[in-house]
Design an enzyme around this catalytic site. Sequence first.
Site, PDB file in Angstrom:
ATOM      1  CE  LYS A  54      -4.265  -1.614   1.951  1.00 54.33           C
ATOM      2  NZ  LYS A  54      -4.378  -2.425   3.244  1.00 54.33           N
ATOM      3  CD  GLN A  98      -3.914  -4.102   6.953  1.00 54.71           C
ATOM      4  OE1 GLN A  98      -3.661  -3.599   5.849  1.00 54.71           O
ATOM      5  NE2 GLN A  98      -3.658  -5.077   6.281  1.00 54.71           N
ATOM      6  CG  ASP A 121     -10.451   0.518   5.044  1.00 54.56           C
ATOM      7  OD1 ASP A 121     -10.358   0.132   3.902  1.00 54.56           O
ATOM      8  OD2 ASP A 121      -9.045   0.469   6.416  1.00 54.56           O
TER       9      ASP A 121
HETATM   10  N1  GUN Z   1      -7.103  -6.660   6.228  1.00 53.72           N
HETATM   11  C1  GUN Z   1      -7.293  -6.835   5.390  1.00 53.72           C
HETATM   12  N2  GUN Z   1      -7.980  -6.049   4.363  1.00 53.72           N
HETATM   13  C2  GUN Z   1      -7.986  -4.563   4.748  1.00 53.72           C
HETATM   14  C3  GUN Z   1      -8.600  -3.551   4.205  1.00 53.72           C
HETATM   15  O1  GUN Z   1      -9.273  -3.881   2.938  1.00 53.72           O
HETATM   16  N3  GUN Z   1      -8.500  -2.180   5.500  1.00 53.72           N
HETATM   17  C4  GUN Z   1      -8.124  -2.359   6.312  1.00 53.72           C
HETATM   18  N4  GUN Z   1      -7.475  -1.563   7.266  1.00 53.72           N
HETATM   19  N5  GUN Z   1      -7.315  -4.112   6.494  1.00 53.72           N
HETATM   20  C5  GUN Z   1      -7.425  -4.542   5.796  1.00 53.72           C
END
Ligand code: GUN
Length: 300
Positions: A54, A98, A121
């Site tokens: 990311k 995350q 998100d």
């Molecule tokens: N953990 C797995 N996928 C995601 C996501 O799309 N966003 C976040 N914040 N954590 C994750």
Amino acid sequence: MSANIIDGKAFAAKLCIRVGEHVANLKAKHNITPGLAVIIIGHDPASQVYVRNKAKQTLEVGMNSFKYELDEDVSEADLLKLIDELNVRDDVHGILVQMPVPKHINATNIINALNPAKDVDMFHPLNAGKLMTGQVGPVSCTPLGCLMMLRDVHSSLEGKNAVVIGRSNLVGKPMAQLLLQQNCTVTMAHSRTIDLPPVVRLADIVIAAVGRAKMVKADWIKRGATVIDVGINRIDAPEKGEGKTRLVGDVDFDAVKEIAAYITPVPGGVGPMTIACLLANTVTTTCLINGLTPPKDLTA
Ligand code: GUN
């Protein structure tokens, strides 16, 4: 006949080019550089890989990337303090914590503490409510990526039977909302669904988001259906050598591809789209925070 493989990697690369163009435009015309803050707690290897990717791609599209790596035993109070700081920083337009967070931290408290305007998100209840009522705002990254790919292969989704397997707040629930907005007839199946295969067999569109390796079998799939595999499961791969592993989805890909018309692979399907949509969402929040109209070509 074997299914058409939906190339999520190529699709994501094209989306990232559009994101990069909008970032350049925001810089040139408005002197704004979108900034994405990512918080990771602990040392889970899979989460570390996601977060590294990311951060790398955030920089590649010209955004600022702020990465916070917190110890596994960080207190909830300290995490909330960091979120409070990021919530009000002018150079941060998106905040991602995350998931999953360690057990001693209450994920709901964390999600509720996010500034909804920076919640890329779409975890915050205000944003979940906006999605449910069809209001403008960021859309959860993974479901948005799935919808973009579906819209690419189907000129219209109207009236189609869609079965979403999995009811998580992260994927299943927002995915169902997005499909409803497209006028699909949506069924949400989950771990307590009785006799899942006949339910899935009715689907023109299957979204598998359960987190169980190769669970969805070929005889569950209607011939000609479109299958989107959200699962990322690591399994042993003795054929690659002792102790080796490989990634597979929730769908038994090799068998299902002989029945479906379209299918996403794992890896190289939904995964790359999730990151591209995160970057797209950060452009959207940057625009909204600054009173600008978000670009239309970054949503489905
Ligand atoms: N953990 C797995 N996928 C995601 C996501 O799309 N966003 C976040 N914040 N954590 C994750």
